[in-house]
Design a protein around this motif. Structure first.
Motif, mmCIF file in Angstrom:
data_model
loop_
_atom_site.group_PDB
_atom_site.id
_atom_site.type_symbol
_atom_site.label_atom_id
_atom_site.label_comp_id
_atom_site.label_asym_id
_atom_site.label_seq_id
_atom_site.Cartn_x
_atom_site.Cartn_y
_atom_site.Cartn_z
ATOM 1 N N ASN A 182 -20.545 -14.970 -8.032
ATOM 2 C CA ASN A 182 -20.883 -14.880 -9.340
ATOM 3 C C ASN A 182 -20.718 -13.043 -9.893
ATOM 4 N N ARG A 183 -20.786 -13.400 -11.338
ATOM 5 C CA ARG A 183 -20.017 -11.959 -11.818
ATOM 6 C C ARG A 183 -21.254 -11.841 -11.705
ATOM 7 N N ASN A 184 -22.923 -12.646 -12.411
ATOM 8 C CA ASN A 184 -23.932 -11.528 -12.462
ATOM 9 C C ASN A 184 -24.767 -12.277 -10.797
ATOM 10 N N ARG A 185 -25.755 -11.588 -10.462
ATOM 11 C CA ARG A 185 -26.377 -12.494 -9.337
ATOM 12 C C ARG A 185 -27.077 -13.904 -10.277
ATOM 13 N N SER A 186 -27.483 -14.466 -9.590
ATOM 14 C CA SER A 186 -28.743 -15.224 -10.520
ATOM 15 C C SER A 186 -29.584 -14.863 -9.671
ATOM 16 N N GLN A 187 -30.585 -15.434 -11.188
ATOM 17 C CA GLN A 187 -32.334 -15.210 -11.223
ATOM 18 C C GLN A 187 -32.424 -16.829 -10.773
ATOM 19 N N GLU A 188 -31.974 -17.756 -10.938
ATOM 20 C CA GLU A 188 -32.782 -18.728 -10.543
ATOM 21 C C GLU A 188 -33.157 -18.888 -9.423
ATOM 22 N N GLY A 228 -19.178 -19.776 -9.136
ATOM 23 C CA GLY A 228 -19.787 -20.285 -9.971
ATOM 24 C C GLY A 228 -21.363 -20.798 -9.944
ATOM 25 N N MET A 229 -22.349 -19.633 -10.089
ATOM 26 C CA MET A 229 -23.599 -19.755 -10.294
ATOM 27 C C MET A 229 -23.994 -20.220 -11.454
ATOM 28 N N GLY A 230 -23.413 -20.859 -12.553
ATOM 29 C CA GLY A 230 -24.723 -21.244 -13.140
ATOM 30 C C GLY A 230 -25.520 -22.656 -12.290
ATOM 31 N N TYR A 254 -13.588 -22.227 -17.184
ATOM 32 C CA TYR A 254 -11.874 -22.146 -17.037
ATOM 33 C C TYR A 254 -11.115 -21.049 -18.145
ATOM 34 N N SER A 255 -10.736 -19.774 -17.889
ATOM 35 C CA SER A 255 -10.799 -18.543 -19.025
ATOM 36 C C SER A 255 -9.104 -17.895 -17.926
ATOM 37 N N GLN A 256 -8.724 -17.007 -19.216
ATOM 38 C CA GLN A 256 -7.507 -16.596 -18.627
ATOM 39 C C GLN A 256 -8.530 -15.798 -17.640
ATOM 40 N N ALA A 257 -9.658 -15.309 -17.173
ATOM 41 C CA ALA A 257 -10.008 -14.715 -16.417
ATOM 42 C C ALA A 257 -10.652 -15.501 -14.569
ATOM 43 N N THR A 258 -10.328 -16.656 -14.782
ATOM 44 C CA THR A 258 -10.273 -17.547 -14.007
ATOM 45 C C THR A 258 -9.137 -18.295 -13.292
ATOM 46 N N GLY A 280 -6.452 -25.417 -13.201
ATOM 47 C CA GLY A 280 -5.841 -24.081 -13.488
ATOM 48 C C GLY A 280 -6.708 -22.901 -13.005
ATOM 49 N N VAL A 281 -8.124 -23.650 -12.461
ATOM 50 C CA VAL A 281 -8.670 -23.042 -11.550
ATOM 51 C C VAL A 281 -7.693 -22.528 -10.502
ATOM 52 N N VAL A 282 -7.795 -23.148 -9.575
ATOM 53 C CA VAL A 282 -6.723 -23.252 -8.510
ATOM 54 C C VAL A 282 -5.406 -23.556 -8.481
ATOM 55 N N ASP A 283 -4.624 -22.584 -7.954
ATOM 56 C CA ASP A 283 -3.105 -22.494 -7.888
ATOM 57 C C ASP A 283 -2.550 -24.204 -7.316
ATOM 58 N N ASP A 284 -2.195 -24.896 -7.968
ATOM 59 C CA ASP A 284 -1.803 -26.563 -7.389
ATOM 60 C C ASP A 284 -0.763 -26.597 -6.045
ATOM 61 N N GLN A 285 -0.131 -25.950 -6.649
ATOM 62 C CA GLN A 285 1.286 -25.707 -6.247
ATOM 63 C C GLN A 285 1.470 -24.569 -4.547
ATOM 64 N N ALA A 286 -0.287 -23.813 -4.872
ATOM 65 C CA ALA A 286 -0.040 -22.916 -3.418
ATOM 66 C C ALA A 286 -1.245 -23.454 -2.556
#
Ligand code: GLV
Length: 318
Positions: A179-185, A156-158, A210-214, A239-245
């Motif tokens: 990240n989905r996009n390469r960072s421009q920074e 996640g390179m925002g 967090y989203s359905q995708a993450t 939710g980004v991490v599966d805590d049980q795993a």
């Protein structure tokens, strides 16, 4: 024209409240700092509201929106807005704002602090000293992991991810990111596939929204790719991490440690985490410096004030 009716779901700083008071009729205000209204109270509170000031921990779902027929604007005092049903808002023409930028540096500081606390075992050794267990200095006491010259993988390179990468450069770390996009920074970091990042990193830092995708982006398969010496740091969302795993991986010593500021089901996180000395647990405080929390609340208030004056919203998400 009568002032717009505003509902505030959480206690906010008095100066922020004072900035709102002249422009709004504040019809309901939760005086509790850390207790959300239950669903029924929230739905009752918004039934007459034109505007809503909420926090990251209030669930603004389709039922809340349906219970608020006059609602035109929701300002959340957070950058993440996965707690708000934005699609339901859009369907009703309700505007939504968040608080980007003002928390970037503070949150990046905390990501680093959590990584250092985990790597250098600061809470564990502090518990030991506080319990009076320190009877003598030893060469092998609480030996931790070095950050300097280690590989940090940022997922996640925002804005916040970039701010963490800049701090890592000062520690001579090698920084990988995915990240989905390469960072421009202008950051000294190399984009790699997620699996390569998981395989090569000494520290994996999660900073994605967090989203359905993450959802469960890090589960058993991903944890299995990490080095047994690697540490997972989550300042993103439960939710980004599966805590049980993760609990299984920690129990089986498949990774070395974790620093967690966010959890599934927070604040009622799985008590199994408490059994691990190599887990650092904090209560979702990454943006919590006094100044930054004030700036977040004020930006939410400024968005509401802009709406009340018919001006463009400062930081709209919808
Ligand atoms: C905190 O988690 C935020 O999204 O601002």
């Amino acid at each position: 024209m009568a002032p717009l009716k505003l509902v505030i779901t959480r206690r906010i700083y008095p100066e922020v409240l004072a900035s709102l008071a002249p422009a709004f009729d504040i019809i309901a205000e939760n005086q509790a700092a850390d207790q959300p209204w239950d669903a029924a109270t929230l739905q009752r509170a918004v039934s007459e509201a034109d505007c809503l000031f909420c926090s990251v921990a209030d669930r603004i779902d389709a039922a809340v929106i349906a219970a608020a027929p006059r609602l035109k604007m929701i300002a959340t005092g957070a950058v993440g807005f996965n707690n708000i049903d934005v699609a339901a808002c859009q369907a009703r023409g309700i505007r939504v704002t968040n608080t980007p930028d003002v928390l970037t540096q503070t949150t990046a500081d905390f990501g680093f602090a959590l990584m250092m606390a985990t790597a250098r075992r600061i809470p564990e050794s502090e518990r030991y000293a506080r319990a009076g267990q320190w009877t003598g200095w030893a060469f092998d006491q609480f030996t931790g992991r070095d950050l300097h010259h280690a590989t940090l993988g940022i997922i996640g390179m925002g804005r916040i991810g970039c701010a963490i990468a800049r701090r890592a450069a000062g520690f001579d770390m090698r920084v990988l990111y995915h990240n989905r996009n390469r960072s421009q920074e202008a950051v000294q970091a190399t984009w790699v596939e997620r699996d390569q990042l998981l395989r090569e990193s000494d520290f994996v830092m999660l900073v994605v929204p967090y989203s359905q995708a993450t959802h469960h982006l890090i589960g058993a398969a991903e944890l299995a790719l990490m080095k047994p010496s690697a540490m997972l740091i989550n300042i993103a969302r439960g939710g980004v991490v599966d805590d049980q795993a993760l609990i299984t991986a920690l129990r089986e010593r498949r990774i070395a440690a974790a620093g967690l500021d966010v959890f599934e089901n927070e604040p009622k996180f799985d008590p199994a985490f408490l059994q691990f000395d190599n887990v650092v647990l904090t209560p979702h405080i990454a943006s919590s410096s006094k100044a930054t929390r004030g700036a977040m609340m004020q930006l939410a208030a400024d968005n509401l004030l802009a709406h009340a004056s018919g001006l463009p919203l400062k930081t709209p998400v919808a």
